[in-house]
Each structure stands twice: as C-alpha cells, then as structure tokens.
Design a protein around this motif. Structure first.
Motif, PDB file in Angstrom:
ATOM      1  N   PHE A   1      16.103  60.962  50.413  1.00  0.00           N
ATOM      2  CA  PHE A   1      17.039  61.565  49.459  1.00  0.00           C
ATOM      3  C   PHE A   1      18.310  62.004  50.175  1.00  0.00           C
ATOM      4  O   PHE A   1      19.423  61.678  49.756  1.00  0.00           O
ATOM      5  CB  PHE A   1      16.360  62.753  48.774  1.00  0.00           C
ATOM      6  CG  PHE A   1      17.267  63.533  47.871  1.00  0.00           C
ATOM      7  CD1 PHE A   1      17.893  62.918  46.799  1.00  0.00           C
ATOM      8  CD2 PHE A   1      17.495  64.889  48.086  1.00  0.00           C
ATOM      9  CE1 PHE A   1      18.721  63.632  45.961  1.00  0.00           C
ATOM     10  CE2 PHE A   1      18.332  65.605  47.251  1.00  0.00           C
ATOM     11  CZ  PHE A   1      18.944  64.986  46.191  1.00  0.00           C
TER      12      PHE A   1
ATOM     13  N   GLU B   1      20.264  58.772  51.703  1.00  0.00           N
ATOM     14  CA  GLU B   1      20.953  57.936  50.718  1.00  0.00           C
ATOM     15  C   GLU B   1      22.035  58.714  49.996  1.00  0.00           C
ATOM     16  O   GLU B   1      23.086  58.156  49.671  1.00  0.00           O
ATOM     17  CB  GLU B   1      19.942  57.346  49.745  1.00  0.00           C
ATOM     18  CG  GLU B   1      18.951  56.447  50.479  1.00  0.00           C
ATOM     19  CD  GLU B   1      18.328  55.412  49.573  1.00  0.00           C
ATOM     20  OE1 GLU B   1      18.219  55.688  48.366  1.00  0.00           O
ATOM     21  OE2 GLU B   1      17.959  54.351  50.082  1.00  0.00           O
ATOM     22  N   SER B   2      21.820  59.998  49.745  1.00  0.00           N
ATOM     23  CA  SER B   2      22.863  60.813  49.127  1.00  0.00           C
ATOM     24  C   SER B   2      24.092  60.855  50.018  1.00  0.00           C
ATOM     25  O   SER B   2      25.211  60.674  49.566  1.00  0.00           O
ATOM     26  CB  SER B   2      22.393  62.253  48.926  1.00  0.00           C
ATOM     27  OG  SER B   2      21.295  62.306  48.095  1.00  0.00           O
TER      28      SER B   2
ATOM     29  N   LYS C   1      21.003  60.193  43.103  1.00  0.00           N
ATOM     30  CA  LYS C   1      19.820  60.017  43.940  1.00  0.00           C
ATOM     31  C   LYS C   1      18.661  60.897  43.486  1.00  0.00           C
ATOM     32  O   LYS C   1      17.508  60.625  43.806  1.00  0.00           O
ATOM     33  CB  LYS C   1      20.172  60.314  45.403  1.00  0.00           C
ATOM     34  CG  LYS C   1      21.088  59.283  45.997  1.00  0.00           C
ATOM     35  CD  LYS C   1      20.379  57.974  46.129  1.00  0.00           C
ATOM     36  CE  LYS C   1      21.377  56.839  46.081  1.00  0.00           C
ATOM     37  NZ  LYS C   1      20.746  55.544  45.891  1.00  0.00           N
TER      38      LYS C   1
ATOM     39  N   GLU D   1      16.144  58.860  41.561  1.00  0.00           N
ATOM     40  CA  GLU D   1      15.221  58.070  42.384  1.00  0.00           C
ATOM     41  C   GLU D   1      14.195  58.973  43.060  1.00  0.00           C
ATOM     42  O   GLU D   1      13.022  58.612  43.197  1.00  0.00           O
ATOM     43  CB  GLU D   1      16.008  57.260  43.409  1.00  0.00           C
ATOM     44  CG  GLU D   1      16.890  56.232  42.705  1.00  0.00           C
ATOM     45  CD  GLU D   1      17.747  55.424  43.637  1.00  0.00           C
ATOM     46  OE1 GLU D   1      17.640  55.609  44.866  1.00  0.00           O
ATOM     47  OE2 GLU D   1      18.527  54.602  43.135  1.00  0.00           O
TER      48      GLU D   1
END
Lengths: 272, 412
Positions: free
Chosen positions: A77, A80-81, A114, A117
């Motif tokens: 998290f 990717e953020s 994100k 997800e």
C-alpha cells in the motif's frame, strides 16, 4: 493547515470521481479485473515463504505466510501509493494544462485509489486468518489509524516526488529502485522482533546498538508494519517506541514536502 | 466592479529545451562557486498587459498565432502563473480551453460526462439533474454508453461542448470550439452561445481565428500582437485592421518563395525573370488599388526561338482558386521571337477584384505544340486595397465586384 483541510473537503467529490476514474481505467478491458490487485502481495508472499524454507527466519508463534502477508499489505500500500503519487501529476498532463484545481488533489487521489486495492487484500488476509484459525481482537480498531499514518508517510514522498518529477523525470525512474531498497530496510521479510533482539537485547553493535535501533525506526515503515502485525495477528497494541522516531520524521517532512509542492505547482503547466 | 482585472500582466517563458538533472546540478554548483552560468534566453509571451472586463461583456480576443492569446487564457483560468503583474477574477470560470480536456478514451460517454462535469466543479447531484439535457443537446442518446474512443472526433466535441456550456459559471472562456462539428451543430452551438450571452448575461471571452464570428458575437474586441494589446474597443474597426494586417502578412510570407503546392512546369526554353504590377503612370506598385487601372507585366528570357506564342495570365486566390484568366489567342500569331528578353503585359481596366490577397499564374505555349512550354502558378502575390471603408473586409463579400446598379421605387 485548516485551509488545506477545507480545500480538500470542497474538492471531495472530485477526488472520489478521480479515484473511481483511476480504478476503472486500470481494470477496464482486463478480464480478471480488480483481482489483479491481490496478485502482487500474494505472489511475494509465496516467494518469501519459499525463501524462508531454506533461509530460516524466526517468525515467533505466528505462521510465517500470514506474518509476511500482513507485512506486505501495508508495505505494498505504501509503496504503490508513493510511486503512483509521484507519477500522478505527470500522468495527468492533459488535465494540468487545461484546467485548474488544487494540484495536490492528484497525489492525494493516487493514495486514496490504493485504499481500494488494500481493501481487497483484507479479504485475503481474513481468509488466511480463518485458514490458520486466528481470531482478531479489539486491537484491530487501531487499523484505521495505522493506515491513515501510512497514507501520510506515502504523501510525504508523493508531494515532493511529484513536484520534482515534473521538472526531472529522473524521479519517476529512480523511485522504484529506492523503494525496493527501502523494502529490505523495513521489517517485511523478517519481523521487527528480530532487529529488536539483535540490537536491544543482544546489543550486537556494542555501544552503538541503541542508536542504530532508533535509526532503523526512523523509517516509518518499521513502526507501521510491526504495528499492523501486532494489532491484527498478535492481539497486542502497537509498539509505540518503534513508531515515535518515524512519526517525528513524518511530522517534520510532510509539511516541508507539501510546501515545496505548493511552491512548484504554479509552474507545472509551463514546464510539464 | 469589473469581473476580470488584468494588471500589468507579464509572462515569460524560457526558450530552448529543459535542462536535465545533471545540467541543473552543474549549474547550481557553478552558481554557488560564483561562476557565470549561461541562462537560456527569455521569451515574453505577454508583455505588460492591462485591461478589465465588466460583467456581461462579450470580449473577443484575436491575434496571430503566438500573439499571447492562449497564455492569457491560461492565466485567467489559473492554470499558469504570471511572471509579473496580477490577474483578478471575481467569479466562477468555466474554461472551454480546448473542449474535451480530460475525456478518457476508455470511458463511455456517460462516465465521461460525470468525470468532466466534476472536473469542472459540478457535484454529482447537479450532473444527475442536467444529464438528460446534456445528452439531448449533444444528440448522443444512442451512443452514450459506448466508449469515447469509438466516437468520431465530431461526436467527442459535441459532447464536450454540451458538458462545458451546461456549467453554471459566471465567466465562459471559449477557445476555438465553434469551428467544430457539422454545420447543423455549429448553428446550435452558436445559438447556445448567443443564448448564454444575450439572455443569461454571462461574461464571455471568445478566442477565435474566425474573425467574422468574433465580430458577430462580441461587444468588444482586443487585438493582441507579440504579447501586447494592439487595439481594444469596438469590434468592426479592429477586425478590419486585423484583416488588413493579415493580408499583408500572407503577401509577405508567400512573396519570397513559391508556395510548395503551386503547380509549375517548364521546358527550359523560357525563363521567367519577374512579374510586376504597374499603375496607370507606369510605376511599379506593390499594392493594387481596387477599381483602378493597372498593367500586369511579365519579363522573361527566351532561350530558343518562340513561334506563334500564346500567353495566359490569370489571377487566383492564395489557396489556388482560379478566378479569372486572359488568353492571348490569335494576338501574337504568325510571329517569331528570336532568343532574348521580352516583356509581355496585360492592361486591366477597373481592376475588379475585391480587397484581399491574390496571386498570378502565367502560362506560355506555342502554336506548334499543345503542351505548355512554361506554366507557373503563384508567380506574384499582391494585395488589393481600397479607401472605401465598406469594402475593407477582405473576401467576406466574395471576390469580384458586379458593378450592379441599385434602384428603389414605389410600386403604387
């Protein structure tokens, strides 16, 4: 600070729409759709579990696969953020050049996206917990706070990175490399307990040990991952001593990062 | 109180490519150590511009490419920041800077309407209310659930225009959008614009190269040139001035070289030296006065004996619409021209073409061959001017004067 908050509230609908756009865009015309979101943590979990079977990492009384999955969730998290946040301004060039709204909406939206997800990964986590027969305790109420803190950490990188990336695309290239280095400096593959034992209990680095441990926990991810594992798997409250150095760091850097972003924002449309 | 106030606005851009990280670091290091660093030169897109716009005004912004129009709009829409000076806007702006900004090809029309609407500041509820109207106006009913990437460009623009004008903004910025879509839709856009302007009393900034449109819609026109305001006021005189400036530019640009698209052929026996216009007194002129007597002269060198030549001299527009041609059939018959230099001239009485920019084509063939031994279009661009102010707008009223006579009498 208050102005930032009211501004964000005024643009909440736009942020929701843009986040929905990001998600819909990513999974449109993909047969497996949003199931792709779980691919990364699940594969990494399998690989690390395989590696662990020959390297031997002490995971305490928690089964290693679920321990590593609970570390990969906040890590993926965050990672990717941060990287989507850094690329968010450049990848919305068309909008930046055509229309004005506060530009911080792009990195913030990237981070919010994100969350969706991450939510899907919670389903996998719940499945694993059922599999291993683990019951969550009341400490899971810490999860929203931990995730909010993770978002702040990701935004610290996203704001400054997104602004630099407009001027120098090197940023977008360098970030994945830096972040994958950071993964090894965070308790993802190994639990924080190992570091703690080595440095605090065994004083492995002599008189430098305590300082090294503080240095290690300046990385906010150290505290975050450990806290997440604690509240979800170990039924314990977060270890605040592991979180404080990172939190101090974020509370200093986030405002600076945001201010830099706001200063650079005026020239985005000219430079991008 | 003015709704838009622009005060000593200057915008500079750096010319040349962006420097990479390495060069920037090197320059910073050099600057820190006190050495001189070569800066990239600055370009002033806007240079000390001042004006203000009252609510309800419809202002046309015209100028050549690169005059600073788009920079100005970007500054008004807050997309870009002024280098010096300030822009004050007291109201909500709906930017139409290139409609369809933010359309996502993979999304359906419906999704894009919602996305675009919220980017322009509408809430979801507001879009719900307006959705049917937006779709109906764009005539997109049956395609609304198809991804936009499968739309034709006309369809995309129709939808975008429809979304943009449905926003309840105080100020509307329109940048070259009315020139899209089919004629029926253009008509509809135009009507909607007029409705916004006349009935709803919105303030509109219209940027267009379609000067006729600007003249019709606007109550005020600002003419930009090289980042400065050249004129500001009543539309008609400013538009006329702009037309003339435009013609002049076209003539200059094309005079130097033959246009790439002009056709030409030559056997090599004839070489064209020059083509000029002369006035009634025989002095060469650059501009032709409408309705005056002029002589068109072509000087050429003959390399091989020219037998029974036939000349053709024609006038065409700069985009190669042939307007008129004179052919010298039977005039130079039974004559032979030995190698040397000659001038062929054509006297034209009451030059009939209306103000604008035109060009000349020249053809030579001989009676013996059916093929041209020389043919060239665009050999000389010239501008037609007039002092008659009713005739100053080039090519709006056509190309040729009819020399008609008016009469008006009572039937009783």
């Amino acid at each position: 600070m208050l102005r930032v908050a009211t501004n964000l509230y005024a643009y909440r609908e736009l942020m929701i729409t843009l986040a929905w756009k990001n998600i819909a865009l990513r999974y449109k015309q993909a047969y497996l759709g949003i199931a792709w979101a779980i691919l990364k943590p699940v594969t990494l979990m399998l690989i690390f579990t395989l590696v662990k079977s020959f390297v031997g990492i002490e995971s305490g009384d928690i089964p290693y696969p679920i321990l590593v999955f609970a570390a990969l969730m906040p890590w993926t998290f965050f990672q990717e953020s941060a990287s989507d946040g850094v690329n968010s301004v450049v990848s919305n060039t068309a909008l930046i050049k055509k229309i004005y709204f506060p530009r911080e909406i792009f990195p913030i939206t990237a981070v919010l996206t994100k969350l969706v997800e991450l939510g899907i990964n919670f389903i996998i986590l719940a499945g694993l917990m059922v599999w291993y027969g683990m019951m969550p305790s009341a400490h899971v109420l810490w999860v929203p706070i931990i995730l909010a803190y993770t978002m702040l950490a990701a935004l610290t990188i996203a704001f400054v990175g997104a602004a630099i990336n407009v001027y120098f695309r090197d940023m977008g290239q360098a970030l994945p490399v830096l972040l994958s280095l950071l993964m090894y400096a965070s308790p993802v593959i190994y639990p924080l307990q190992l570091v703690k034992d080595k440095l605090l209990t065994q004083q492995a680095a002599g008189e430098w040990s305590n300082m090294l441990y503080t240095l290690y926990t300046i990385n906010p991810l150290a505290g975050i991952i450990d806290a997440f594992q604690n509240v979800v798997l170990r039924s314990q409250p977060p270890d605040l001593t592991a979180m404080i150095p990172g939190a101090i760091m974020i509370s200093i850097l986030l405002p600076l990062s945001y201010l830099y972003f706001k200063r650079a924002e005026a020239y985005f449309a000219d430079v991008i | 109180m003015p709704i838009i106030e622009v005060d000593h606005l200057t915008k500079e851009y750096r010319l040349g490519a962006m420097q990479g990280l390495k060069q920037t670091l090197l320059n910073t290091a050099a600057r820190l150590s006190g050495r001189q660093v070569s800066e990239r030169p600055l370009f002033k897109a806007l240079d000390d511009v001042c004006f203000s716009i009252e609510p309800g005004e419809v202002v046309g912004i015209i100028g050549h490419n690169g005059a600073g129009k788009s920079s100005l709009l970007k500054m008004l829409a807050k997309i870009s920041t002024p280098t010096h000076g300030s822009v004050k806007v007291n109201g909500r702006i709906a930017p139409l800077i290139e409609v369809g900004a933010g359309f996502i090809p993979d999304f359906t029309g419906r999704e894009n309407v919602y996305l675009n609407g919220s980017i322009m500041g509408l809430s979801r509820k507001e879009i719900d209310v307006k959705f049917d109207e937006i779709v109906a106006f764009a005539e997109m009913g049956e395609f609304i659930d198809t991804p936009v990437k499968r739309y034709s460009s006309g369809m995309q623009v129709k939808l975008a225009f429809s979304v943009a004008t449905s926003i309840d903004a105080d100020i509307l910025i329109v940048d070259e959008v009315l020139a899209v879509g089919d004629l029926a839709f253009q008509r509809k856009c135009f009507d909607r614009m007029e409705d916004l302007i006349k009935r709803q009393g919105k303030t509109v900034l219209l940027v267009s190269h379609n000067i006729r449109q600007v003249e019709r819609l606007c109550s005020r026109v600002i003419l930009f040139d090289k980042g400065r305001i050249l004129a500001d006021g009543e539309p008609s005189p400013i538009c006329d001035h702009f037309y003339e400036q435009n013609d002049e530019k076209v003539r200059k640009d094309t005079a130097a070289k033959l246009s790439a698209s002009s056709k030409g052929e030559s056997s090599g026996d004839v070489e064209l030296l020059s083509v000029t216009f002369m006035d009634a007194e025989g002095t060469p002129i650059e501009r032709v006065e409408f309705n005056s007597d002029v002589t068109l002269c072509a000087t050429f060198r003959v390399g091989e004996r020219l037998v029974n030549p036939i000349f053709g001299l024609g006038i065409h527009t700069v985009d190669f619409l042939y307007l008129s041609t004179e052919i010298s059939e039977n005039i130079f018959e039974n004559r032979t021209y030995e190698p040397g230099e000659y001038v062929v001239s054509l006297h034209i009485r009451n030059f009939p073409f209306l103000p604008g920019v035109y060009s000349v084509r020249l053809g030579i063939n001989t009676g013996e061959l059916t093929k041209n031994i020389f043919y060239q279009e665009g050999v000389c661009n010239f501008q037609v001017t007039t002092a008659n102010r009713y005739r100053t707008q080039s090519m709006q009223e056509g190309f040729v004067e009819m020399k008609g006579e008016w009469q008006l009498k009572s039937l009783a």
